[in-house]
Design an enzyme around this catalytic site. Sequence first.
Site, mmCIF file in Angstrom:
data_model
loop_
_atom_site.group_PDB
_atom_site.id
_atom_site.type_symbol
_atom_site.label_atom_id
_atom_site.label_comp_id
_atom_site.label_asym_id
_atom_site.label_seq_id
_atom_site.Cartn_x
_atom_site.Cartn_y
_atom_site.Cartn_z
ATOM 1 N N GLY A 33 64.696 -61.537 -3.980
ATOM 2 C CA GLY A 33 64.608 -61.967 -5.243
ATOM 3 C C GLY A 33 64.537 -63.422 -5.391
ATOM 4 N N ASN A 34 64.431 -64.292 -6.734
ATOM 5 C CA ASN A 34 64.577 -65.489 -6.510
ATOM 6 C C ASN A 34 65.389 -66.113 -7.758
ATOM 7 O OD1 ASN A 34 62.528 -65.860 -8.771
ATOM 8 N ND2 ASN A 34 61.493 -64.648 -7.495
ATOM 9 N N ARG A 35 65.590 -67.292 -7.857
ATOM 10 C CA ARG A 35 66.311 -67.906 -8.886
ATOM 11 C C ARG A 35 65.847 -67.947 -10.204
ATOM 12 N NH1 ARG A 35 70.940 -69.245 -6.200
ATOM 13 N NH2 ARG A 35 70.925 -69.615 -4.237
#
Length: 237
Positions: A33-35
């Site tokens: 995932g990412n932020r």
Amino acid sequence: TGAVASALPLAGRRVVVSAGGTREPIDPVRFLGNRSSGKQGFAIAAVAAARGAEVTLVAANADLPVPAGVSVVPVGTVLELREAVTTAAKEADVVVMAAAPADFRPAHYSGSKIKKSHDPDVPGGDESAPVIELVRNPDVLAELVQTRGSASSPFIVGFAAETGDESGSVMDHARAKLERKGCDLLVVNEVGPGKVFGQDDTTVHILQRDGSAPVVAGPAPKEAVAATLWDVIQSRL
Ligand code: CTP
Ligand code: CA
């Protein structure tokens, strides 16, 4: 009433906004995932709806309140996001790609949880670690531009979070990305420690492919930045 609605600047316009960060599953309990929080995309959708547009918000893993008058299509992965965005884009006047899609996904999904110990014959398990092979995801924004071809619609807006490095400044990278992607506007965030991700206030540079001067919005709350972005888009419709 109809009279009031038609006075709004985006009345009769169909808008697609993508927001949030995709999650690419590795096994039933893990993902890449990412932020991205989704806040900027949700604010862009909210402003468009408040200005009278019919808004489809393709939301990737964003746990945020649904803005008034916006219809949300929840998605998880880039492939799901691509399907939802390309379907909605066929009827759209404007597409804003504020989501952060993963560039890569695991080549193989493990239907059962990947265990730390692989070898049942070794007491206490072995010490090795698995290698997770990745494959490229499609570039949804580039596909939208390609599908549009020489047609005049939809108007297509990309986002970019950039850092400067030895090969160029934030703006150098952003200009090159705008050319590469072929979208009409590129909204550029400078990222770094304490900047952008999950923050309420933000500064962006809105680059225009037609060569018009960039527009700076902020530092301001994401709602105000969204309003400036729509001012720029409206002037181009
Ligand atoms: N984007 C997309 N599909 C992808 C990756 C990105 O549609 N698979 C869109 C994003 O939503 C954004 C724009 O492309 O609007 C730029 O994303 P960015 O990650 O900055 O671009 P990349 O081409 O992936 O470049 P980089 O190597 O810098 O990540
Ligand atoms: Ca990327």
